[in-house]
Design a protein around this motif. Structure first.
Motif, mmCIF file in Angstrom:
data_model
loop_
_atom_site.group_PDB
_atom_site.id
_atom_site.type_symbol
_atom_site.label_atom_id
_atom_site.label_comp_id
_atom_site.label_asym_id
_atom_site.label_seq_id
_atom_site.Cartn_x
_atom_site.Cartn_y
_atom_site.Cartn_z
ATOM 1 N N SER A 30 1.710 -10.241 0.924
ATOM 2 C CA SER A 30 1.988 -10.165 2.364
ATOM 3 C C SER A 30 0.705 -9.942 3.158
ATOM 4 O O SER A 30 0.567 -10.446 4.272
ATOM 5 N N VAL A 31 -0.250 -9.225 2.592
ATOM 6 C CA VAL A 31 -1.556 -9.039 3.258
ATOM 7 C C VAL A 31 -2.301 -10.373 3.307
ATOM 8 O O VAL A 31 -2.886 -10.737 4.329
ATOM 9 N N ALA A 32 -2.261 -11.112 2.185
ATOM 10 C CA ALA A 32 -2.981 -12.395 2.118
ATOM 11 C C ALA A 32 -2.405 -13.407 3.108
ATOM 12 O O ALA A 32 -3.157 -14.101 3.785
ATOM 13 N N THR A 33 -1.079 -13.472 3.202
ATOM 14 C CA THR A 33 -0.473 -14.455 4.109
ATOM 15 C C THR A 33 -0.448 -13.963 5.553
ATOM 16 O O THR A 33 -0.406 -14.767 6.478
ATOM 17 N N GLY A 34 -0.480 -12.647 5.739
ATOM 18 C CA GLY A 34 -0.423 -12.083 7.088
ATOM 19 C C GLY A 34 -1.765 -11.983 7.782
ATOM 20 O O GLY A 34 -1.840 -11.548 8.928
ATOM 21 N N GLY A 35 -2.835 -12.346 7.096
ATOM 22 C CA GLY A 35 -4.153 -12.348 7.724
ATOM 23 C C GLY A 35 -4.853 -11.002 7.736
ATOM 24 O O GLY A 35 -5.817 -10.824 8.471
ATOM 25 N N GLY A 36 -4.392 -10.060 6.972
ATOM 26 C CA GLY A 36 -5.093 -8.775 6.911
ATOM 27 C C GLY A 36 -4.130 -7.613 6.796
ATOM 28 O O GLY A 36 -2.906 -7.777 6.775
ATOM 29 N N LEU A 37 -4.696 -6.443 6.719
ATOM 30 C CA LEU A 37 -3.908 -5.223 6.566
ATOM 31 C C LEU A 37 -3.282 -4.818 7.900
ATOM 32 O O LEU A 37 -3.967 -4.790 8.926
ATOM 33 N N PRO A 38 -1.998 -4.485 7.896
ATOM 34 C CA PRO A 38 -1.374 -4.044 9.145
ATOM 35 C C PRO A 38 -1.674 -2.572 9.426
ATOM 36 O O PRO A 38 -1.743 -1.751 8.508
ATOM 37 N N GLY A 39 -1.875 -2.255 10.668
ATOM 38 C CA GLY A 39 -2.063 -0.860 11.087
ATOM 39 C C GLY A 39 -3.179 -0.157 10.331
ATOM 40 O O GLY A 39 -4.265 -0.699 10.165
ATOM 41 N N PRO A 112 -3.060 5.378 1.049
ATOM 42 C CA PRO A 112 -3.107 6.721 1.631
ATOM 43 C C PRO A 112 -2.567 6.796 3.056
ATOM 44 O O PRO A 112 -2.198 7.876 3.514
ATOM 45 N N ALA A 113 -2.473 5.674 3.750
ATOM 46 C CA ALA A 113 -1.971 5.698 5.127
ATOM 47 C C ALA A 113 -0.525 6.177 5.181
ATOM 48 O O ALA A 113 -0.117 6.786 6.168
ATOM 49 N N VAL A 114 0.238 5.917 4.117
ATOM 50 C CA VAL A 114 1.641 6.329 4.090
ATOM 51 C C VAL A 114 1.959 7.167 2.849
ATOM 52 O O VAL A 114 3.122 7.396 2.527
ATOM 53 N N ASN A 115 0.910 7.595 2.144
ATOM 54 C CA ASN A 115 1.037 8.400 0.940
ATOM 55 C C ASN A 115 1.973 7.751 -0.088
ATOM 56 O O ASN A 115 2.860 8.393 -0.637
ATOM 57 N N PHE A 116 1.750 6.461 -0.341
ATOM 58 C CA PHE A 116 2.521 5.725 -1.344
ATOM 59 C C PHE A 116 1.630 5.495 -2.549
ATOM 60 O O PHE A 116 0.487 5.040 -2.409
ATOM 61 N N GLU A 117 2.146 5.824 -3.731
ATOM 62 C CA GLU A 117 1.326 5.702 -4.933
ATOM 63 C C GLU A 117 2.172 5.273 -6.117
ATOM 64 O O GLU A 117 3.305 5.734 -6.297
ATOM 65 N N LEU A 118 1.595 4.376 -6.929
ATOM 66 C CA LEU A 118 2.199 3.954 -8.190
ATOM 67 C C LEU A 118 1.177 4.159 -9.297
ATOM 68 O O LEU A 118 -0.009 3.895 -9.101
#
Length: 158
Positions: A30-39, A112-118
């Motif tokens: 989604s980053v690749a097709t969306g043209g960059g990182l959101p927010g 880290p922007a949303v504290n999501f980790e795998l």
């Protein structure tokens, strides 16, 4: 009756790991097709540098012989994503580099922007055959009777 659970004949751990790696692929796609990182989103991606399929410059392998963490935030380019891997351009000490990383090599993904980790277990390529003694070839006797017949003795040597 035993309280112990039987061993599963279904590899649930592997299936879950594969599904979670697909989450990483979907996010990167989604980053690749969306043209960059959101927010404010940005990613820390940790991977095994010598895992099968990893293609990074030798100088990075020498500097990070086991594991490496890359950051996709402000300066990256040519992010391409498919079902098995992603590739991205990053700069290390002002030297541009292309990294090609299969999802199977990833051991960690953190936003880290949303504290999501795998966290993942690195998938290892199956090892070669177990070490064994050198094989002793069976004895072969040539029969010189003008025919093309070879006699092979399959009896074990004692």
């Amino acid at each position: 009756m035993s309280d112990q659970l039987p061993d599963s004949l279904i590899p649930y751990d592997e299936i879950v790991q594969e599904a979670l790696r697909a989450v990483v692929g979907r996010v990167l796609g989604s980053v690749a097709t969306g043209g960059g990182l959101p927010g404010e989103h940005h990613f820390y991606i940790t991977f095994k540098t010598q895992a099968p399929g990893v293609d990074i410059p030798q100088r990075l392998i020498e500097r990070f012989p086991d594991e490496m963490t890359i950051v996709l935030q402000n300066r990256f380019w040519d992010l391409t994503v498919d079902d098995e891997r992603f590739s991205v351009g990053l700069s290390f000490n002002q030297v541009p580099s292309k990294l090609d990383i299969p999802y199977s090599a990833i051991t960690g993904f953190h936003d880290p922007a949303v504290n999501f980790e795998l966290r993942f277990q690195a998938q290892e390529e199956p090892e070669g055959p177990e070490p064994h003694d050198e094989a002793e070839n069976d004895a072969v006797e040539r029969v010189d009777d003008g025919s093309n017949v070879v006699s092979v003795d399959f009896k074990r040597k004692k």
